[in-house]
Design a protein around this motif. Structure first.
Motif, PDB file in Angstrom:
ATOM      1  N   ASP A  49       0.829  -1.206   0.000  1.00 49.65           N
ATOM      2  CA  ASP A  49       0.000   0.000   0.000  1.00 49.65           C
ATOM      3  C   ASP A  49       0.865   1.258   0.000  1.00 49.65           C
ATOM      4  O   ASP A  49       0.547   2.252  -0.657  1.00 49.65           O
ATOM      5  N   THR A  50       1.979   1.210   0.729  1.00 52.21           N
ATOM      6  CA  THR A  50       2.908   2.344   0.771  1.00 52.21           C
ATOM      7  C   THR A  50       3.393   2.697  -0.629  1.00 52.21           C
ATOM      8  O   THR A  50       3.367   3.866  -1.035  1.00 52.21           O
ATOM      9  N   PHE A  51       3.818   1.681  -1.373  1.00 58.35           N
ATOM     10  CA  PHE A  51       4.356   1.947  -2.697  1.00 58.35           C
ATOM     11  C   PHE A  51       3.266   2.306  -3.707  1.00 58.35           C
ATOM     12  O   PHE A  51       3.511   3.100  -4.619  1.00 58.35           O
ATOM     13  N   LEU A  52       2.078   1.776  -3.521  1.00 60.09           N
ATOM     14  CA  LEU A  52       0.973   2.192  -4.385  1.00 60.09           C
ATOM     15  C   LEU A  52       0.639   3.664  -4.159  1.00 60.09           C
ATOM     16  O   LEU A  52       0.401   4.419  -5.115  1.00 60.09           O
ATOM     17  N   ARG A  53       0.635   4.071  -2.898  1.00 62.49           N
ATOM     18  CA  ARG A  53       0.388   5.486  -2.584  1.00 62.49           C
ATOM     19  C   ARG A  53       1.521   6.363  -3.113  1.00 62.49           C
ATOM     20  O   ARG A  53       1.280   7.462  -3.611  1.00 62.49           O
ATOM     21  N   MET A  54       2.758   5.871  -2.990  1.00 59.13           N
ATOM     22  CA  MET A  54       3.903   6.627  -3.505  1.00 59.13           C
ATOM     23  C   MET A  54       3.723   6.873  -4.998  1.00 59.13           C
ATOM     24  O   MET A  54       3.909   7.999  -5.478  1.00 59.13           O
ATOM     25  N   ILE A  55       3.354   5.826  -5.720  1.00 56.34           N
ATOM     26  CA  ILE A  55       3.165   5.954  -7.169  1.00 56.34           C
ATOM     27  C   ILE A  55       2.022   6.914  -7.476  1.00 56.34           C
ATOM     28  O   ILE A  55       2.140   7.787  -8.330  1.00 56.34           O
ATOM     29  N   ARG A  56       0.920   6.766  -6.737  1.00 54.35           N
ATOM     30  CA  ARG A  56      -0.262   7.605  -6.960  1.00 54.35           C
ATOM     31  C   ARG A  56       0.058   9.089  -6.763  1.00 54.35           C
ATOM     32  O   ARG A  56      -0.432   9.936  -7.506  1.00 54.35           O
ATOM     33  N   TYR A  57       0.870   9.395  -5.764  1.00 54.69           N
ATOM     34  CA  TYR A  57       1.135  10.799  -5.419  1.00 54.69           C
ATOM     35  C   TYR A  57       2.494  11.309  -5.900  1.00 54.69           C
ATOM     36  O   TYR A  57       2.898  12.413  -5.545  1.00 54.69           O
ATOM     37  N   MET A  58       3.182  10.524  -6.711  1.00 50.54           N
ATOM     38  CA  MET A  58       4.525  10.902  -7.175  1.00 50.54           C
ATOM     39  C   MET A  58       4.509  12.251  -7.894  1.00 50.54           C
ATOM     40  O   MET A  58       5.401  13.069  -7.691  1.00 50.54           O
ATOM     41  N   ASP A  59       3.505  12.513  -8.699  1.00 55.50           N
ATOM     42  CA  ASP A  59       3.482  13.769  -9.459  1.00 55.50           C
ATOM     43  C   ASP A  59       3.319  14.996  -8.567  1.00 55.50           C
ATOM     44  O   ASP A  59       3.747  16.087  -8.931  1.00 55.50           O
ATOM     45  N   SER A  60       2.730  14.817  -7.386  1.00 55.87           N
ATOM     46  CA  SER A  60       2.553  15.965  -6.493  1.00 55.87           C
ATOM     47  C   SER A  60       3.702  16.113  -5.493  1.00 55.87           C
ATOM     48  O   SER A  60       3.771  17.111  -4.785  1.00 55.87           O
ATOM     49  N   TYR A  61       4.619  15.132  -5.457  1.00 56.28           N
ATOM     50  CA  TYR A  61       5.757  15.206  -4.541  1.00 56.28           C
ATOM     51  C   TYR A  61       6.751  16.263  -5.024  1.00 56.28           C
ATOM     52  O   TYR A  61       7.102  16.302  -6.196  1.00 56.28           O
ATOM     53  N   ILE A  62       7.186  17.107  -4.105  1.00 57.16           N
ATOM     54  CA  ILE A  62       8.179  18.134  -4.419  1.00 57.16           C
ATOM     55  C   ILE A  62       9.494  17.710  -3.782  1.00 57.16           C
ATOM     56  O   ILE A  62       9.596  17.593  -2.556  1.00 57.16           O
ATOM     57  N   GLU A  63      10.503  17.487  -4.617  1.00 51.56           N
ATOM     58  CA  GLU A  63      11.796  16.976  -4.156  1.00 51.56           C
ATOM     59  C   GLU A  63      12.569  18.039  -3.384  1.00 51.56           C
ATOM     60  O   GLU A  63      12.804  19.130  -3.872  1.00 51.56           O
ATOM     61  N   LYS A  64      12.938  17.662  -2.152  1.00 55.01           N
ATOM     62  CA  LYS A  64      13.763  18.535  -1.301  1.00 55.01           C
ATOM     63  C   LYS A  64      14.778  17.685  -0.546  1.00 55.01           C
ATOM     64  O   LYS A  64      15.104  17.961   0.593  1.00 55.01           O
ATOM     65  N   ASP A  65      15.250  16.609  -1.172  1.00 58.37           N
ATOM     66  CA  ASP A  65      16.146  15.644  -0.535  1.00 58.37           C
ATOM     67  C   ASP A  65      15.530  15.085   0.743  1.00 58.37           C
ATOM     68  O   ASP A  65      16.207  14.865   1.738  1.00 58.37           O
ATOM     69  N   ARG A  66      14.232  14.869   0.720  1.00 52.62           N
ATOM     70  CA  ARG A  66      13.525  14.326   1.878  1.00 52.62           C
ATOM     71  C   ARG A  66      12.658  13.141   1.478  1.00 52.62           C
ATOM     72  O   ARG A  66      11.637  12.877   2.096  1.00 52.62           O
ATOM     73  N   PHE A  67      13.052  12.435   0.451  1.00 55.66           N
ATOM     74  CA  PHE A  67      12.196  11.360  -0.039  1.00 55.66           C
ATOM     75  C   PHE A  67      12.063  10.228   0.970  1.00 55.66           C
ATOM     76  O   PHE A  67      10.961   9.712   1.178  1.00 55.66           O
TER      77      PHE A  67
END
Length: 180
Positions: A49-67
């Protein structure tokens, strides 16, 4: 390739790189989910479920070296959701499952390891949720204090305090059980 570069390329359409990102963190996320839930099957579901959510919300994630902290925060939420769902469903008798597992392994050493693991898991479950989460993130998921602060949404001194208090309580519980 660093997380930031992978994420940038994934967002640019190279979705096949998701596998690299998942492979990089799967074991850590599964271990975290297992220690948080105490149930292997539920941990697999929560990790997935964690990785499915990660994939679902990947486009809204803003990279700040906090992945990594971001991913552990998703995992924590997935575990909380999974535990709520499990509590609403029928739960298999744990004593019967442990008996079957111990009988399957006819070695005293394995039985002792299972007993110690169960005792530690029980001791962890006796801690308040906020202390338990900090201990699991620090010692089982190997996150740094500042990463734990990001995952839990509290400041660094609070993380340190919860960690210290949780370790002290855990030590007392394990001393009573003769493990420390």
């Amino acid at each position: 390739m660093k997380d930031a570069e992978l994420i940038t390329r994934i967002k640019q359409g190279e979705r096949d790189l998701l596998g690299i990102l998942i492979e990089r963190y799967y074991d850590q996320i599964f271990k975290f989910c297992y220690y948080k839930t105490g149930d292997e099957a539920l941990a697999y579901d929560c990790a997935q479920d964690t990785f499915l959510r990660m994939i679902r919300y990947m486009d809204s994630y803003i990279e700040k070296d906090r992945f990594k902290p971001y991913l552990f925060q998703i995992a924590s939420n997935a575990c909380n959701d999974g535990l709520r769902k499990r509590d609403d469903c029928f739960i298999e008798d744990e004593a019967e499952a442990k008996e079957g597992l111990t009988a399957a392994f006819d070695k005293e050493d394995i039985g002792n390891q299972i007993a110690v693991a169960d005792t530690v898991r029980t001791a962890l479950n006796a801690l308040p949720q906020m202390q338990r989460d900090v201990i699991i993130l620090r010692f089982y998921s190997d996150l740094k204090i500042n990463e734990i602060a990001k995952v839990t949404g509290v400041n660094i001194p609070t993380v340190k305090s919860r960690l210290r208090q949780g370790k002290n309580k855990l030590k007392k519980i394990l001393e009573k059980e003769g493990l420390f």
